[in-house]
Design a protein around this motif. Structure first.
Motif, PDB file in Angstrom:
ATOM      1  N   ARG A  11     -10.301  -4.129   2.068  1.00 24.68           N
ATOM      2  CA  ARG A  11     -10.992  -3.640   0.740  1.00 24.68           C
ATOM      3  C   ARG A  11     -10.332  -2.160   0.459  1.00 24.68           C
ATOM      4  NH1 ARG A  11     -16.769  -4.835   2.091  1.00 24.68           N
ATOM      5  NH2 ARG A  11     -16.154  -7.010   1.651  1.00 24.68           N
ATOM      6  N   GLU A  12      -9.753  -1.562   1.328  1.00 17.27           N
ATOM      7  CA  GLU A  12      -9.176  -0.177   1.180  1.00 17.27           C
ATOM      8  C   GLU A  12      -7.742  -0.347   0.582  1.00 17.27           C
ATOM      9  OE1 GLU A  12     -10.011   2.217   4.507  1.00 17.27           O
ATOM     10  OE2 GLU A  12     -12.137   2.098   4.144  1.00 17.27           O
ATOM     11  N   ALA A  13      -7.330  -1.656   0.765  1.00 19.30           N
ATOM     12  CA  ALA A  13      -5.703  -1.909   0.436  1.00 19.30           C
ATOM     13  C   ALA A  13      -5.430  -1.126  -1.082  1.00 19.30           C
ATOM     14  CB  ALA A  13      -5.457  -3.249   0.594  1.00 19.30           C
ATOM     15  N   LYS A  14      -4.244  -0.897  -1.022  1.00 21.34           N
ATOM     16  CA  LYS A  14      -3.687  -0.376  -2.401  1.00 21.34           C
ATOM     17  C   LYS A  14      -2.631  -1.239  -2.829  1.00 21.34           C
ATOM     18  CE  LYS A  14      -4.383   4.858  -1.491  1.00 21.34           C
ATOM     19  NZ  LYS A  14      -5.188   4.598  -0.310  1.00 21.34           N
ATOM     20  N   LYS A  15      -3.371  -2.325  -3.299  1.00 19.79           N
ATOM     21  CA  LYS A  15      -2.531  -3.421  -3.939  1.00 19.79           C
ATOM     22  C   LYS A  15      -1.636  -2.943  -5.161  1.00 19.79           C
ATOM     23  CE  LYS A  15      -6.167  -6.036  -3.991  1.00 19.79           C
ATOM     24  NZ  LYS A  15      -7.045  -6.966  -4.295  1.00 19.79           N
ATOM     25  N   LYS A  16      -0.543  -3.444  -5.160  1.00 16.97           N
ATOM     26  CA  LYS A  16       0.518  -3.427  -6.400  1.00 16.97           C
ATOM     27  C   LYS A  16      -0.026  -4.615  -7.196  1.00 16.97           C
ATOM     28  CE  LYS A  16       3.842  -0.398  -4.430  1.00 16.97           C
ATOM     29  NZ  LYS A  16       5.235  -0.239  -4.311  1.00 16.97           N
ATOM     30  N   PRO A  17       0.511  -4.507  -8.501  1.00 14.84           N
ATOM     31  CA  PRO A  17       0.375  -5.729  -9.394  1.00 14.84           C
ATOM     32  C   PRO A  17       1.426  -6.745  -9.013  1.00 14.84           C
ATOM     33  CG  PRO A  17       0.402  -3.950 -10.621  1.00 14.84           C
ATOM     34  CD  PRO A  17       0.809  -3.271  -9.460  1.00 14.84           C
ATOM     35  N   HIS A  37      -4.886 -10.426 -10.984  1.00 15.21           N
ATOM     36  CA  HIS A  37      -3.660  -9.368 -10.920  1.00 15.21           C
ATOM     37  C   HIS A  37      -3.034  -9.150  -9.407  1.00 15.21           C
ATOM     38  CE1 HIS A  37      -5.556  -7.597 -14.322  1.00 15.21           C
ATOM     39  NE2 HIS A  37      -6.650  -7.416 -13.627  1.00 15.21           N
ATOM     40  N   ASP A  38      -3.437  -9.899  -8.546  1.00 14.98           N
ATOM     41  CA  ASP A  38      -2.924  -9.848  -7.044  1.00 14.98           C
ATOM     42  C   ASP A  38      -2.454 -11.059  -6.643  1.00 14.98           C
ATOM     43  OD1 ASP A  38      -5.367 -10.889  -6.714  1.00 14.98           O
ATOM     44  OD2 ASP A  38      -6.057  -9.197  -5.727  1.00 14.98           O
ATOM     45  N   LYS A  39      -2.227 -12.135  -7.190  1.00  8.77           N
ATOM     46  CA  LYS A  39      -1.737 -13.246  -6.564  1.00  8.77           C
ATOM     47  C   LYS A  39      -1.181 -14.272  -7.673  1.00  8.77           C
ATOM     48  CE  LYS A  39      -6.588 -15.231  -6.293  1.00  8.77           C
ATOM     49  NZ  LYS A  39      -7.312 -13.890  -6.566  1.00  8.77           N
ATOM     50  N   ALA A  40      -0.336 -15.005  -7.665  1.00 17.63           N
ATOM     51  CA  ALA A  40       0.480 -15.843  -8.481  1.00 17.63           C
ATOM     52  C   ALA A  40       1.199 -17.096  -7.969  1.00 17.63           C
ATOM     53  CB  ALA A  40       1.309 -15.116  -9.344  1.00 17.63           C
ATOM     54  N   GLY A 113      -4.867  -9.580  10.744  1.00 15.51           N
ATOM     55  CA  GLY A 113      -6.014  -8.549  11.072  1.00 15.51           C
ATOM     56  C   GLY A 113      -5.400  -7.077  11.258  1.00 15.51           C
ATOM     57  N   GLY A 114      -6.259  -6.112  11.322  1.00 11.65           N
ATOM     58  CA  GLY A 114      -6.078  -4.789  11.495  1.00 11.65           C
ATOM     59  C   GLY A 114      -5.197  -4.316  10.397  1.00 11.65           C
ATOM     60  N   TYR A 115      -4.423  -3.739  10.654  1.00 10.38           N
ATOM     61  CA  TYR A 115      -3.164  -3.128   9.735  1.00 10.38           C
ATOM     62  C   TYR A 115      -2.046  -4.064   9.392  1.00 10.38           C
ATOM     63  CZ  TYR A 115      -6.152   1.061   9.243  1.00 10.38           C
ATOM     64  OH  TYR A 115      -7.364   1.766   9.033  1.00 10.38           O
ATOM     65  N   SER A 116      -2.251  -5.203   9.801  1.00  9.77           N
ATOM     66  CA  SER A 116      -1.291  -6.358   9.571  1.00  9.77           C
ATOM     67  C   SER A 116      -1.920  -7.563   8.958  1.00  9.77           C
ATOM     68  CB  SER A 116      -0.502  -6.546  10.814  1.00  9.77           C
ATOM     69  OG  SER A 116       0.523  -5.529  11.286  1.00  9.77           O
ATOM     70  N   GLN A 117      -2.192  -7.478   7.580  1.00  5.94           N
ATOM     71  CA  GLN A 117      -2.976  -8.530   6.880  1.00  5.94           C
ATOM     72  C   GLN A 117      -2.141  -8.796   5.672  1.00  5.94           C
ATOM     73  OE1 GLN A 117      -7.250  -8.193   6.527  1.00  5.94           O
ATOM     74  NE2 GLN A 117      -7.328  -6.297   7.532  1.00  5.94           N
ATOM     75  N   ILE A 118      -2.605  -9.983   5.111  1.00  3.87           N
ATOM     76  CA  ILE A 118      -2.109 -10.178   3.968  1.00  3.87           C
ATOM     77  C   ILE A 118      -3.464 -10.289   2.938  1.00  3.87           C
ATOM     78  CG2 ILE A 118      -1.433 -12.071   2.317  1.00  3.87           C
ATOM     79  CD1 ILE A 118       0.366 -13.159   4.656  1.00  3.87           C
ATOM     80  N   VAL A 119      -3.230  -9.511   1.670  1.00  2.00           N
ATOM     81  CA  VAL A 119      -4.409  -9.295   0.784  1.00  2.00           C
ATOM     82  C   VAL A 119      -4.025 -10.119  -0.577  1.00  2.00           C
ATOM     83  CG1 VAL A 119      -5.431  -7.247   1.791  1.00  2.00           C
ATOM     84  CG2 VAL A 119      -3.240  -7.333   0.113  1.00  2.00           C
ATOM     85  N   PRO A 120      -5.120 -10.547  -1.175  1.00  2.00           N
ATOM     86  CA  PRO A 120      -6.393 -10.330  -1.003  1.00  2.00           C
ATOM     87  C   PRO A 120      -7.106 -11.223  -0.063  1.00  2.00           C
ATOM     88  CG  PRO A 120      -6.301 -11.696  -3.083  1.00  2.00           C
ATOM     89  CD  PRO A 120      -4.870 -11.465  -2.505  1.00  2.00           C
ATOM     90  N   MET A 121      -7.477 -10.425   0.968  1.00  2.00           N
ATOM     91  CA  MET A 121      -8.093 -11.070   2.214  1.00  2.00           C
ATOM     92  C   MET A 121      -9.375 -12.144   1.867  1.00  2.00           C
ATOM     93  SD  MET A 121     -10.878 -10.993   4.725  1.00  2.00           S
ATOM     94  CE  MET A 121     -11.180 -10.590   6.398  1.00  2.00           C
ATOM     95  N   GLU A 122     -10.431 -11.721   1.019  1.00  2.83           N
ATOM     96  CA  GLU A 122     -11.700 -12.547   0.938  1.00  2.83           C
ATOM     97  C   GLU A 122     -11.076 -13.679  -0.126  1.00  2.83           C
ATOM     98  OE1 GLU A 122     -11.537  -9.319  -0.114  1.00  2.83           O
ATOM     99  OE2 GLU A 122     -13.655  -8.687  -0.103  1.00  2.83           O
ATOM    100  N   GLU A 123     -10.254 -13.649  -1.018  1.00  6.73           N
ATOM    101  CA  GLU A 123      -9.955 -14.866  -1.992  1.00  6.73           C
ATOM    102  C   GLU A 123      -9.074 -15.814  -0.999  1.00  6.73           C
ATOM    103  OE1 GLU A 123      -9.856 -11.659  -2.898  1.00  6.73           O
ATOM    104  OE2 GLU A 123     -10.034 -11.528  -5.145  1.00  6.73           O
TER     105      GLU A 123
END
Length: 558
Positions: A11-17, A37-40, A113-123
Motif C-alpha cells: 500500500r505504501e508503494a510508489k508506483k509509476k504509471p 493506472h497501474d496495470k495493462a 512478499g516483504g520488499y520483493s512484491q509485485i503491485v498492485p497486490m490487492e488487485e
C-alpha cells in the motif's frame, strides 16, 4: 522487532504509471491496453512485431517441497528480478496470476512478499484484469452447450454416461466435486452425474497458457474431447461448435498483463494453472514475449521442483521450444529443520543437526534438476531467526552436491538483499554450461513416461496402474495421442502421495487413481493418490479474516 505486513508494504508503494513501465521494455502507450493506472495488457500486434528479435536468457525459479514454514518462491523470483536490474541488467519477471481459491482458503496471495512484491497486490490477488473470469465463463459455456445439444435431440449421439467435460469454478468448494445435474423434470434435461474442477485445473486454463496466438488457441479449444459416443468414438469441442464463441470470450484474456515490482521494474503476470493438479507455469505467450524484450527473464514454476519444475521442463519447454540457462532452487533454513523433524512451533531455536538431516530433500531436488542438463544455484531465502551456523550448514551441504548456495535477504532489503544472488546467477549463465533436454522422449509410451517421472523424479519403486488405466493409455496411443507428455497430479508436500512424508523417502510406490486426456492442451493427466482437482477450504479459511476497513482498504490479505 515488528515487521510490516505484505499488504502494508504494498500500500505504501510508489508506483509509476504503467506507460512508464512499458517504456522500459520499448512498449509504446499505443500498444498498452490499460486497466486503470497501474496495470495493462500488451497488444497482440506489438507481440507480433518483435518476433524476429533474439531471445534473452531464461532463468527458472523453483523450490523444495513446500512446508508450513513457507519457502518464498515467488518472493525470490521477484527479488531476483529486482536484483538483476540493480546490478545493471535488463530483466523482467514472469509469474502466474493468483486463484481466488487459495486466497480465501489457506495458501494466501501470490504476488511475493516483504520488499520483493509485485503491485498492485490487492488487485492481483482478487479479480485483476478478469482473465480467470473469462476462462471460467468460456469453460462453462462449453458445459452449457454440451447439455443443450443433448437436450435438443443429441444429433452427435453422445452417450450421456460418458460426458467427460466437467464444470469449473475459481473457488475451493468440495461440495461440487461430484454432483447430479439436470434434476427437476423434463424441461431441465437428462439427469446425469457431473462435477466441478477449480478453474486453475481447467483444460481451458492450460490451453490459454500454452497457445501461441488466437488461431492456435481456437484450434486447441476445438481439439478438446468433451464426451464419447456409444461406439466409444470421441466428441470434440469443435463438434459442439463452441470453439469460436469460447475464443471470443478469451480474446482479451489471451493478451499478457504487465505490472511492476515495488522497485518499478516490469513484470508479466499471466495465466495460473496449479502445479499440483495442472502444469503450473505462466503463459507461453508472456514468457516468449518477455524473452524478446529483456536480456534476462526470471520465471517460476509452482510448488516444489518435483512438480512445477518437472512440468516446466518436460511440458512447457518442450511445447514452446524454450530452454532455461539456469535454475534457482529456493530453500529455507526453517524448511530444512521441518524436513529434519522439528515442529513448526520450535523453528525459532537453533538446530544445526536438524538442518543437516533435512537437507536430503534439497539434495534430491538438486540432483533431479541437474538430470535435465541445467546448472543449479540454491537461494537460501533468509528469515530473521536463521543463525549463521544453520546457514553455513546449508551452504556446506549444497557444496557437496556440486552446486553453490547464496544467502538472499530480498524479503527484508529488496534488491539490495538479492544482488549477490543475481551476480551468481549471471556468472553461471555466462559460463554457458546449460545443455537442456527433457528426461523422456516423445515416442516413449504413456505408461513408461508416468513410470519415468515416478522413478527418476520422485524416486518411487514404480507407478502402480491397474489394467483399466493401462488399457485407457493404450487406447489413447492407438488414437494418436501417444507422443504427448504427461502431467502428474500429486500432493505438493512430499515426493510420495502421502503429504505427511517429508524428507527424501524411498521404498514407496505412486498409485495412479485416474488418467485424463487433455487433447487440446496436449498432455495426459495422471491423478495420483488422494489429490483433488477441486480443493476444499481448511477448518479456518483465510476468508474469515478478509474485510474492508473504515477507509475502504482491504484487510486480511497476506
Amino acid at each position: 522487532m515488528a515487521f510490516k505486513t505484505d499488504i502494508q508494504i504494498a500500500r505504501e508503494a510508489k508506483k509509476k504509471p504503467i506507460q512508464e513501465i512499458g517504456a522500459k521494455l520499448g512498449i509504446s502507450s499505443d500498444d498498452l491496453l490499460p486497466y486503470g493506472h497501474d496495470k495493462a495488457k500488451v497488444s497482440q500486434s506489438f507481440i507480433n512485431s518483435v518476433q524476429d528479435r533474439e531471445d534473452g536468457k531464461l532463468i527458472l525459479v523453483t523450490a523444495i517441497n513446500p512446508t508450513p514454514a513457507g519457502e518464498g518462491k515467488t518472493t525470490t523470483t521477484v527479488g531476483l528480478g529486482d536484483g538483476l536490474n540493480r546490478i545493471g541488467k535488463n530483466a523482467v519477471v514472469c509469474i502466474r496470476e493468483a486463484s481466488l481459491g487459495p486466497n480465501f482458503g489457506m495458501k494466501g496471495g501470490a504476488a511475493g512478499g516483504g520488499y520483493s512484491q509485485i503491485v498492485p497486490m490487492e488487485e492481483m490477488n482478487l479479480h485483476f484484469t478478469g482473465d480467470f473470469h473469462a476462462i471460467t465463463s468460456a469453460h462453462n459455456l462449453l458445459s452449457a452447450m454440451i447439455d443443450n445439444h443433448i437436450y435438443w435431440g443429441n444429433e452427435l449421439d453422445i452417450d450421456t454416461r460418458r460426458v467427460v467435460w466437467r464444470r469449473a469454478l475459481d473457488m475451493n468448494d468440495r461440495a461440487l466435486r461430484q454432483i447430479t445435474a439436470s434434476l427437476g423434470g423434463v424441461s431441465n434435461g437428462f439427469p446425469r452425474e457431473a462435477g466441478f474442477d477449480i478453474t486453475v485445473a481447467s483444460e481451458v486454463m492450460a490451453i490459454l497458457c500454452l497457445a501461441k496466438d488466437l488461431d492456435d488457441l481456437q484450434e486447441r479449444l476445438g481439439q478438446m474431447i468433451v464426451a464419447y459416443r456409444r461406439d466409444r468414438t470421441p466428441v470434440f469441442c469443435r463438434d459442439i461448435k463452441a470453439d469460436g464463441a469460447m475464443t471470443v470470450l478469451l480474446k482479451d484474456a489471451m493478451q499478457p498483463n504487465i505490472v511492476q515490482t515495488l522497485e518499478n521494474n516490469p513484470a508479466f503476470v499471466h495465466g495460473g494453472p496449479f502445479a499440483n493438479i495442472a502444469h503450473g507455469c505462466n503463459s507461453v505467450i508472456a514468457t516468449t514475449t518477455a524473452l524478446k524484450l529483456a536480456d534476462y527473464v526470471v520465471t517460476e514454476a509452482g510448488f516444489g521442483a518435483d512438480l512445477g519444475a518437472e512440468k516446466f521442463l518436460n511440458i512447457k519447454c518442450r511445447k514452446a521450444g524454450i530452454a532455461p540457462s539456469a535454475v534457482v532452487l529456493v530453500a529455507t533454513v526453517r524448511a530444512m529443520k521441518m524436513n529434519g523433524g522439528v515442529a513448526k512451533a520450535d523453528l525459532g531455536r537453533e538446530d544445526v543437526a536438524a538442518v543437516n538431516s533435512g537437507c536430503a530433500n534439497l539434495g534430491r531436488h538438486i540432483e533431479n534438476l541437474k538430470s535435465f542438463g541445467v546448472p543449479v544455484v540454491v537461494a537460501i531465502n533468509h528469515f530473521v531467526t536463521d543463525t549463521d551456523a544453520e546457514v553455513q550448514a546449508v551452504k556446506d551441504y549444497v557444496a557437496t552436491q556440486g552446486s553453490e548456495a547464496v544467502l538472499s535477504r530480498h524479503w527484508e532489503l529488496g534488491s539490495e538483499g538479492s544482488a549477490d544472488l543475481a551476480t551468481k546467477v549471471v556468472d553461471i549463465i555466462e559460463k554457458g554450461e546449460a545443455n537442456f533436454a527433457p528426461i523422456y522422449p516423445d515416442e516413449m509410451s504413456l505408461s513408461d513416461k508416468i513410470n519415468t517421472i515416478a522413478t527418476k523424479i520422485y524416486r518411487a519403486d514404480a507407478a502402480v496402474m491397474d489394467n483399466k488405466i493401462l488399457k485407457q493409455l493404450a487406447d489413447w496411443e492407438e488414437q494418436g495421442y501417444g507422443n504427448l507428455p504427461v502431467c502428474m497430479a500429486k500432493t505438493q508436500y512430499s515426493f510420495t502421495t502421502d503429504p505427511e512424508m517429508r524428507g527424501a523417502p524411498t521404498g514407496f510406490t505412486i498409485p495412479v487413481r485416474e488418467v485424463r486426456l487433455s487433447a487440446g492442451a496436449g498432455f495426459v493427466v495422471a491423478i495420483c493418490g488422494e489429490i483433488m482437482t477441486m480443493p476444499g477450504l481448511p477448518r479456518v479459511p483465510s476468508a474469515e479474516n478478509i474485510r474492508l476497513n473504515a477507509d475502504g482498504d482491504v484487510e486480511g490479505l497476506f
